[in-house]
Scaffold this active site. Structure first.
Site, short mmCIF file in Angstrom:
data_model
loop_
_atom_site.label_atom_id
_atom_site.label_comp_id
_atom_site.label_asym_id
_atom_site.label_seq_id
_atom_site.Cartn_x
_atom_site.Cartn_y
_atom_site.Cartn_z
N ARG A 1 -7.65 14.49 1.84
CA ARG A 1 -6.59 15.17 3.09
C ARG A 1 -5.06 14.90 2.05
O ARG A 1 -3.91 15.65 2.70
CB ARG A 1 -6.62 14.50 4.11
CG ARG A 1 -7.43 14.72 5.22
CD ARG A 1 -7.21 13.65 6.34
NE ARG A 1 -6.44 12.04 6.49
CZ ARG A 1 -7.54 11.61 6.38
NH1 ARG A 1 -8.87 11.59 6.81
NH2 ARG A 1 -7.51 10.11 6.50
N HIS B 1 0.45 -1.06 0.52
CA HIS B 1 0.28 0.03 -0.11
C HIS B 1 0.62 1.49 0.50
O HIS B 1 0.38 2.74 -1.22
CB HIS B 1 -0.64 -0.06 1.04
CG HIS B 1 -2.11 1.17 1.00
ND1 HIS B 1 -3.51 0.84 0.94
CD2 HIS B 1 -1.76 2.16 1.68
CE1 HIS B 1 -4.52 1.97 1.32
NE2 HIS B 1 -2.95 2.92 1.39
N HIS C 1 -10.83 -2.83 -0.40
CA HIS C 1 -10.88 -3.24 0.95
C HIS C 1 -11.88 -2.86 2.52
O HIS C 1 -12.85 -3.71 2.29
CB HIS C 1 -9.74 -3.59 1.08
CG HIS C 1 -9.08 -4.33 0.89
ND1 HIS C 1 -8.69 -4.87 -0.31
CD2 HIS C 1 -8.10 -6.01 0.47
CE1 HIS C 1 -7.83 -5.02 -0.91
NE2 HIS C 1 -7.66 -6.19 -0.29
N HIS D 1 -10.28 3.17 -1.78
CA HIS D 1 -10.59 2.56 -0.37
C HIS D 1 -11.27 0.85 -0.83
O HIS D 1 -13.11 0.72 0.18
CB HIS D 1 -11.41 3.44 0.26
CG HIS D 1 -11.08 3.38 1.91
ND1 HIS D 1 -11.09 3.52 2.86
CD2 HIS D 1 -9.92 3.35 2.36
CE1 HIS D 1 -10.23 3.89 3.62
NE2 HIS D 1 -9.23 3.39 3.15
#
Lengths: 975, 265
Positions: free
Chosen positions: A332, A226, A313, A311
């Protein structure tokens, strides 16, 4: 004292939540429920008087006009007879977003004694239901056990958090065999392979000690797929088998499947995506592949930045929370770019399994796609709307294989002053964490998304699921921009996956940092030093603040009720040192942390699959096929979703996602004015089509890039300044066939970016999108999303897609070919085919540039890109969106193929094509601009409400009323 | 000439503050974004402004009901300042969340003791919706004359709504008839032809298709639609390209407020 208060709608007031639940229960196939009533339950704990409680209830908890309340309704919820009560509350440790507001509201009333405030939802089901039906309704609709529980089911209530007793935990790596190392990785959910574990062991052997649990976690997080994108940066041995199947109907002028001769790839990212950007050397690229988002120039004063993330999972396990924190997280990114950008728009793209997926076929551990879809949309709506960021663009696609792994792409663009585009941490700057508090939520998010999901994921990875608090983020954003404009800090980044570990680790990479973990403000007691460090609690950012500015910084945050806390200092030791209550719990060399990961070597194989060509008998009447295509889940109206997003907040919306005579037609892209007193704008579009990837990921990628550009052109934009982002969602890259497709798609990206002159400025990959049930692995279709951002000089030149005036001429621009491979038409016949749409970039660029000139000259009344469903769908959409009929003659369509078939011309999805509406008296001018390009004057707009297509034989092959077409298009997702 | 000063009130979750300020500036006012803490803490004084604007957004996340917590803050922490502000003949406008706040604080429809008499509750559709609506703002009627914000508007105007809790209801029928009798109903949802129509023309199921009301003085206006989102033709959902049209329909509302201050305050 603990008080329980229940608030419900007064008699006669429409109970929208209850009725919504009733509809959802019906959708589940459970018929016995006659009615559902909803009530909000609150639990207040504290020392307050009766009078104070009354004040709280009457002045704060209810709306006196429409609601009533009761205090302490008899203990446990009691179901009786045909009345079934289900009360859903948050699990201990899960953030209740209402709590903070409510506590503030109570204080505003002058009441001080309240210590805790919790919310719950109560559903009262009326009807004859078995216990198992109640259970099904609860589990499938009303709650998610990862974050919630049913009150009274068994031992619930608000468990007090135990106080944390400090003890350093060391992990015995030095004495561990290979097998034990792998065991440690697996049990700890570190998702590190043996090589990586060995590298860590070696580092600590040199240090002469074992790592602490925190050190091991920090390394695992930093080295996670990731965060590190190991597959893309690793070594790949690639082999390719392409027979170049020259099908009979393939024309020689078409580009053949390119053979990529490279066998050994060292860093796929640098050899493809980033390489294109480097070679294109666009002077308006400000910061690419470095910061939290890519930055390009906007005008003399501002730059814009753009980032898209996934996003997947978390959204698979808890759709609302997953999508909610997904959008919260990507917002963010611009906020953490340079010295902070103001977010100006969101884009969201989803892939789900079809909403009519049979319940009986659902793999264990998966949620039904309709619930996933509804939850995801609600999650995006909640966060995006509350942040005040318009959601202007998106797409939703469907395929069975997304049943275990839905895809949730969230993107945000921001604007920032030119001089605030770079950050630089200095030795001696303080580490300041701002925003929300740290809790036990989101532990292991980064590592968890680096592995496959299994039906056990929902239990073992439950800590990775969270819900967001958009208002916390909004108020943090407001103050950050103030602090930025006062030049109070030198760098900023968000606490995303990996939490403080990732944020401080990144910011201190060059210099080193020291952090005192006990200083981090916590939501509740009981967190270990390690949990504090890796928690992924949302709505937090990290700043580096020069000491002389700290007082002012803390002051302006306090003024707007946003917490800001000094937790450490950036040093010059090039080490990451963490202390907890005076104890050293981490001492790692930054170099090892960021550079020490062994390069991964993987094998990749690609072979062109041979698919069945469907035997479709040419029908004389193609109206039914058009209606079916308009009802295809990929193509049909997404109005139900779009309207729930505020797409106009901030006042900059120009071309909205829905347009037309009654504002319900599908725009090709969004045009937004980020600076209100300037007519400069941004065009945002996306290209995605996983179906082409079934045939050849190279052409899928090429088409995705082309599609994103085509949409920009269709809105009146140009190729002058377009930047793109790549987001790969793929299956397990450790499996050579999956990785082979990924490699081939990457080369498609490179070639397309290079040929069109559009640089990648940022990107992200989400791999391991596979769902394992009883040893059988379901991989998602390899899916690439290309998101494009373009600067438009004058938004007043925007072109929309709906038909404007009867009597106007209708043109098709671009060549239609026998390219039905991966088309939605073939999908109607459950076939894929082989003739995937290709791109002739030279020709496409000429077409794009010509149409840009025509838009600029104000010649174009309406323009729509031909994509899913081909020319027929595009023309029909223009007609019914404008409320005007159309007559189309297929004999005038530039068509290049050996088989002359009406259905192929109508439904082929050849790239680089547009349908354009031109006023009669502009015909010459327009055709002059198109000289030398393939185009056809294919018909005109009629005042009747009839859409007619005349086939090659001159006879009508489609004849349908606009109302019928529109209904087919709107009905499927009208929830 | 001195520009009227507008206090654009913001707090956690306010999110239409900047474009509301921009609209007022386009209408030749001077604006300032003021955080509620600044007013409560005494760093800023409401008395220094001629107009108080409560912009759209989700103040405090709409937790416990849209606008509820900020409405209470106004009632319990700024009551005296607000009373003085109103007594001085100054103007208040609440848009979307601002309207919800005005209604829940009892400033609208307004009575002696500021008791809440009406509310804005969850849409009949059960969900948040963003869509454009036509509003009837009768011309040359007493209604237009009563509300200073609604002067010189055409028969119908076109603005977007974006809310989940916008269904206007009153505590009883008497209040509703009083609103009618007193000409306090300023805007009503309607079809393109100006006539009453059902969903989605009335996007939330409001009683009497009410989209906006004013107080008895006509100086306090609350409305669910967003006039600040249609001050420029480029914001129109069908990209109107008529060069004669200079402004969006919403701008006149801001101009009205500013002009009133110029002439009267």
């Amino acid at each position: 004292m603990v008080y329980k208060i229940e608030v419900k709608d007064s008699p006669g007031v429409f109970d929208a939540v209850g009725k919504g639940a009733l509809k959802d229960i019906f959708d589940l196939g459970i018929k016995g429920v006659e009615d559902v009533f909803f009530a909000q339950a609150y639990t207040i704990e504290g020392q307050i008087s009766e009078a104070q409680l009354k004040l709280i209830c009457e002045e704060l908890l209810i709306d006196k006009i429409s609601q009533e309340y009761s205090v302490n309704p008899s203990g446990k919820p009691q179901s009786a007879g045909d009345k079934h009560i289900i009360e859903v509350a948050y699990n201990p440790g899960v953030m209740d977003p209402v709590e903070e507001s409510a506590l503030k509201g109570i204080k505003d009333l002058g009441i001080e004694g309240v210590v805790s405030f919790k919310t719950a939802k109560k559903y009262i089901l009326q009807g004859k239901l078995s216990d198992s039906q109640v259970k099904t309704i609860s589990e499938k609709l009303l709650y998610n056990k990862l974050i919630q529980h049913i009150v009274g089911a068994q031992g619930t209530g608000h468990r007090a958090q135990a106080e944390y007793k400090f003890k350093v935990i060391n992990v015995d790596l030095l004495g561990a065999s290979d097998k034990v190392l792998l065991d440690i990785s697996k049990k700890g959910q570190l998702f590190l392979n043996l090589n990586e574990m060995l590298a860590i062991k070696k580092y600590f052997q040199k240090a002469g000690r074992n790592p602490t649990d925190l050190e091991l976690e920090t390394v695992a997080q930093t080295w996670s797929e990731h965060c590190m994108h190991k597959t893309f940066r690793g070594k790949i041995e690639y082999t390719e088998k392409i027979q170049n199947p020259k099908s009979k109907i393939q024309n020689k002028s078409q580009i053949q499947n390119p053979k990529i001769k490279i066998k050994k790839i060292n860093n796929l990212l640098k050899s493809t995506i980033m390489k294109a950007t480097k070679e294109l050397k666009k002077p308006w690229c400000v910061s690419v592949f470095k910061d939290n988002s890519g930055i390009i120039e906007f005008d003399d004063k501002y730059n814009v930045c753009f980032k898209v993330e996934t996003h997947n999972h978390p959204s698979a396990l808890e759709p609302f929370g997953g999508a909610n924190t997904g959008i919260g997280g990507v917002i963010r990114d611009p906020m953490g770019t340079g010295l902070g950008a103001k977010p100006v728009l969101n884009t969201d793209v989803f892939c789900f399994a079809p909403p009519d997926y049979p319940f009986s076929k659902l793999p264990k551990g998966t949620l039904h796609p309709k619930r996933v879809a509804k939850g995801v949309v609600s999650g995006v709506r909640d966060y995006g709307n509350k942040m005040g960021i318009p959601t202007v663009n998106g797409a939703v696609l469907f395929h069975d294989k997304f049943v275990g792994n839905p895809l949730v792409y969230c993107g945000t663009a921001g604007i920032l002053p030119k001089e605030k585009s770079f950050k630089q941490v200095h030795t001696g700057d303080l580490v300041v964490v701002v925003g929300g508090r740290t809790g036990r939520d989101g532990i292991h998010g980064a590592t968890f998304s680096s592995g496959e999901l299994t039906h056990e994921s929902e239990t073992i990875s439950s800590g990775a699921v969270q819900i967001g608090n958009p208002i916390q983020e909004k108020k943090m954003l407001d103050v950050i921009l103030k602090a930025r404009d006062e030049n109070l800090y030198t760098a900023i980044t968000d606490c995303g996956a990996g939490g403080l570990s990732s944020a401080v680790g990144e910011m201190g990479q060059e210099l080193g940092a020291e952090v005192y973990l006990e200083k981090v403000p916590l939501k509740y007691d009981g967190l270990s030093y390690m949990e504090i460090w890796i928690s992924e609690s949302q709505e937090r950012m990290t700043l580096s603040v020069p000491k002389e500015n700290i007082n002012r910084l803390l002051e302006i945050f306090a003024k707007e009720n946003v917490e800001a806390t000094v937790i450490g200092e950036f040093t010059n030791t090039k080490r990451l040192k963490l202390y907890y209550r005076g104890n050293l719990v981490c001492d790692l060399a930054m170099e090892f942390l960021h550079e020490g990961v062994p390069q991964i070597a993987k094998k990749a194989e690609f072979a062109i699959a041979k698919h069945r060509e469907p035997a479709i008998r040419p029908a004389k009447n193609l109206t039914p096929q058009l209606l079916k295509l308009l009802s295809h889940y990929d193509i049909c109206s997404k109005e139900w979703i779009i309207r729930q997003y505020d797409h106009e907040v901030q006042g900059g919306s120009v071309l909205k996602p829905l347009t037309g005579i009654v504002n319900d037609g599908p725009s090709d892209a969004a045009v937004v004015k980020p600076v209100l007193n300037s007519s400069k704008g941004l065009i945002i579009s996306n290209g995605i089509n996983f179906r082409y990837g079934f045939i050849d990921p190279y052409w899928m990628a090429f088409s995705c890039v082309e599609e994103s550009l085509r949409q920009i052109i269709a809105c009146g934009g140009s190729l002058k300044q377009v930047a793109i982002l790549d987001n790969f969602c793929w299956g397990n890259p450790d499996k050579p066939d999956r990785l082979g497709g990924l490699v081939r798609a990457s080369y498609g990206c490179y070639d397309a970016a290079k040929q069109f002159g559009v640089p990648f400025i940022s990107g992200k990959d989400s791999l391991y999108n596979e769902f394992t049930v009883h040893g059988k692995s379901i991989a998602i279709p390899g899916t690439l999303l290309i998101s494009a951002i373009s600067v438009m000089d004058d938004v007043n030149k925007t072109v929309s897609m709906f038909a404007k005036n009867s009597g106007d001429l209708v043109y098709i621009i671009g060549q239609t070919k026998d390219e039905l491979g991966g088309s939605h038409y073939f999908d109607l016949f459950n076939a894929i085919g082989n003739n995937v749409p290709k791109v002739d970039p030279k020709q496409a660029k000429k077409i794009f540039n010509a149409l840009s000139r025509a838009s600029d000259a104000g010649l174009i009344k309406a323009m729509h890109d031909c994509s899913d469903g081909g020319l027929a769908v595009a023309a029909a959409e223009m007609a019914f969106s404008g409320g005007l009929g159309m007559d189309i003659f297929l004999s005038e369509v530039p068509y290049q193929a050996q088989t002359e078939r009406d259905d192929f011309i109508l439904f082929s999805e050849s790239n680089s094509r547009f349908i354009v509406e031109i006023e009669k008296n502009r015909q010459k001018q327009f055709e002059n601009i198109l000289k030398g390009l393939p185009f056809g004057l294919i018909g005109c707009i009629n005042p009747q409400k009839q859409f007619r297509v005349f086939g090659l034989n001159g006879k009508a092959c489609i004849d349908a009323g606009l109302a019928k077409l529109k209904e087919s298009w709107q009905a499927p997702l009208r929830w | 000439m001195k520009k009227p000063r507008v206090c654009i009130l913001r707090t956690a979750g306010t999110n239409c503050d900047k474009e509301t300020a921009f609209a007022f500036e386009k209408a030749q006012a001077e604006t300032e974004l003021v955080h509620i803490n600044q007013l409560v803490g005494g760093n800023k004084k409401l008395a220094d402004y001629q107009i108080l604007a409560l912009p759209g957004g989700f103040s405090y996340g709409d937790d416990l009901g849209a606008g509820k917590i900020l409405a209470n803050e106004l009632r319990f922490k700024l009551a005296d300042d607000l009373k003085d502000f109103i007594k001085a003949g100054k103007l208040i406008i609440g848009i979307c969340n601002g309207f919800q706040i005005l209604v829940k604080s009892g400033l609208l429809p307004g009575n002696q003791n500021l008791a809440q008499e009406s509310s804005l509750i969850i849409n009949d559709s059960g969900k948040f919706e963003d869509r454009w609506v036509y509003l009837r703002a009768a011309k040359n009627s007493q209604r237009a004359a009563l509300c200073v914000w609604a002067k010189d508007l055409p028969e119908t105007i076109y603005l977007p709504v974006a809310h989940g809790e916008g269904k206007f209801i009153t505590n009883n029928k008497i209040t509703l008839s009083r609103l009618k009798e007193n000409n306090q109903i300023v805007f009503q949802y309607c079809g393109q032809d100006g006539k009453s129509a059902g969903y989605p023309d009335n996007p939330n199921g409001s009683a009497e298709s009410i989209a906006g009301i004013c107080d008895l003085t006509g100086r306090i206006l609350g409305l669910m639609p967003h006039p600040e989102r249609h001050i420029d033709p480029a914001q129109h959902p069908r990209l109107v390209r008529d060069k004669k049209i200079k402004d969006g329909d919403g701008l006149q509302i801001f101009i009205n407020g500013v002009e009133y201050c110029r002439k009267n305050l």
